[in-house]
Design a protein around this motif. Structure first.
Motif, PDB file in Angstrom:
ATOM      1  N   ASP A  59     -42.373   7.354  -7.742  1.00 55.22           N
ATOM      2  CA  ASP A  59     -41.239   6.596  -7.238  1.00 55.22           C
ATOM      3  C   ASP A  59     -41.403   6.251  -5.776  1.00 55.22           C
TER       4      ASP A  59
ATOM      5  N   ASP B 114     -40.395   0.309 -15.231  1.00 43.38           N
ATOM      6  CA  ASP B 114     -39.021   0.688 -14.857  1.00 43.38           C
ATOM      7  C   ASP B 114     -38.863   0.791 -13.346  1.00 43.38           C
ATOM      8  N   THR B 115     -39.830   1.411 -12.710  1.00 45.78           N
ATOM      9  CA  THR B 115     -39.745   1.594 -11.264  1.00 45.78           C
ATOM     10  C   THR B 115     -39.746   0.254 -10.538  1.00 45.78           C
TER      11      THR B 115
ATOM     12  N   ARG C   6     -36.448  -1.582 -11.014  1.00 46.64           N
ATOM     13  CA  ARG C   6     -35.407  -0.986 -10.175  1.00 46.64           C
ATOM     14  C   ARG C   6     -35.496  -1.549  -8.747  1.00 46.64           C
ATOM     15  N   ARG C   7     -36.686  -1.594  -8.241  1.00 42.08           N
ATOM     16  CA  ARG C   7     -36.862  -2.078  -6.882  1.00 42.08           C
ATOM     17  C   ARG C   7     -36.574  -3.586  -6.782  1.00 42.08           C
TER      18      ARG C   7
ATOM     19  N   ARG D 143     -34.551  -5.331  -8.676  1.00 43.51           N
ATOM     20  CA  ARG D 143     -33.101  -5.540  -8.759  1.00 43.51           C
ATOM     21  C   ARG D 143     -32.451  -5.349  -7.396  1.00 43.51           C
ATOM     22  N   LYS D 144     -32.873  -4.300  -6.717  1.00 47.16           N
ATOM     23  CA  LYS D 144     -32.308  -4.005  -5.405  1.00 47.16           C
ATOM     24  C   LYS D 144     -32.515  -5.191  -4.466  1.00 47.16           C
TER      25      LYS D 144
ATOM     26  N   THR E 271     -31.091  -4.570 -18.914  1.00 48.83           N
ATOM     27  CA  THR E 271     -31.877  -3.540 -19.586  1.00 48.83           C
ATOM     28  C   THR E 271     -31.560  -3.574 -21.068  1.00 48.83           C
TER      29      THR E 271
END
Ligand code: CA
Length: 229
Positions: A91, A198-199, A202-203, A205-206, A217
């Motif tokens: 992560d 996934d990681t 996530r980044r 999206r931020k 998702t």
């Protein structure tokens, strides 16, 4: 032309030798550095095609070396494959500020390393996958200029995030499985690396801010960029 050059920055002699041997066998020219500072200098002076970078290094650690390479005008585009001792470090490596292109957890097989390097180099030699300019609710993607805008604001994405967003958005409304994303965006398809996807999502999206919810998702399957309609 010529052999691609790989810089290996690793303080553990055994691993350095093993990696060097295997990369030579696979046809690469190999440069070696035993600590972070030396690695940084070599990367700046030699401009390798790729850097294999250990996370735990004496002096300057891998995270800092990576950060400096990504900040340097002349070294920014060099892909970085991080070596880590723990899967939990993932992560921090690809999920947050460091911006490595890929990672491998020790112990890894030399064959796996070669395959990953091959995939990264193939990817960076290709023009942006998919080509086309996209414009859809609040989002503009211009592959030629490597530019993404969310509601008129430029968003700074890494090469991998860019490819991921471009792939999802150009398949808006269609579910993309993690396996397909790994193959299309990363250039390899192995089970067990779903976490990488996934990681990155996530980044991404931020960074997308107001459009963060545009990437949906689909539980247990993958992701979908919502369609405009
Ligand atoms: Ca180390």
């Amino acid at each position: 032309m010529g052999k691609p050059t790989v810089l290996v920055v690793e303080d553990e002699r055994d691993i350095q030798d093993l990696v060097e041997f295997n990369l030579r066998q696979s046809g690469y020219r190999v440069l070696k550095a035993g600590d972070g500072l030396e690695g940084l200098r070599l990367a700046q002076s030699e401009k390798p095609d790729l850097v294999v970078l250990d996370l735990m290094l004496p002096g300057l650690d891998g995270k800092e070396v990576c950060r400096r390479l990504k900040q340097g005008e002349s070294t920014r585009a060099i892909p970085i494959l991080m070596l880590t001792a723990l899967a939990e470090e993932t992560d921090r490596i690809i999920g947050f500020e460091i911006g490595a292109d890929d990672y491998l957890t020790k112990p890894f097989s030399p064959r796996e390393l070669s395959l990953r390097i091959q995939a990264i180099l193939r990817r960076s030699a290709e023009p942006e996958a998919g080509g086309g300019h996209l414009r859809m609710d609040g989002l503009v993607i211009d592959p030629e200029r490597h530019l993404v805008e969310v509601e008129g604001e430029v968003v700074d994405l890494t090469a991998t995030e860019f490819r991921l967003l471009h792939h999802l958005a150009s398949h808006a409304g269609k579910v993309q499985t993690r396996e397909v994303l790994l193959e299309r965006v990363w250039g390899y398809a192995y089970e067990g690396y779903a976490r990488t996807v996934d990681t990155h999502v996530r980044r991404l999206r931020k960074k997308l801010g107001k459009l963060s919810e545009a990437i949906e998702t689909i539980r247990g399957i993958g992701y979908r960029y919502r369609s405009g309609e």
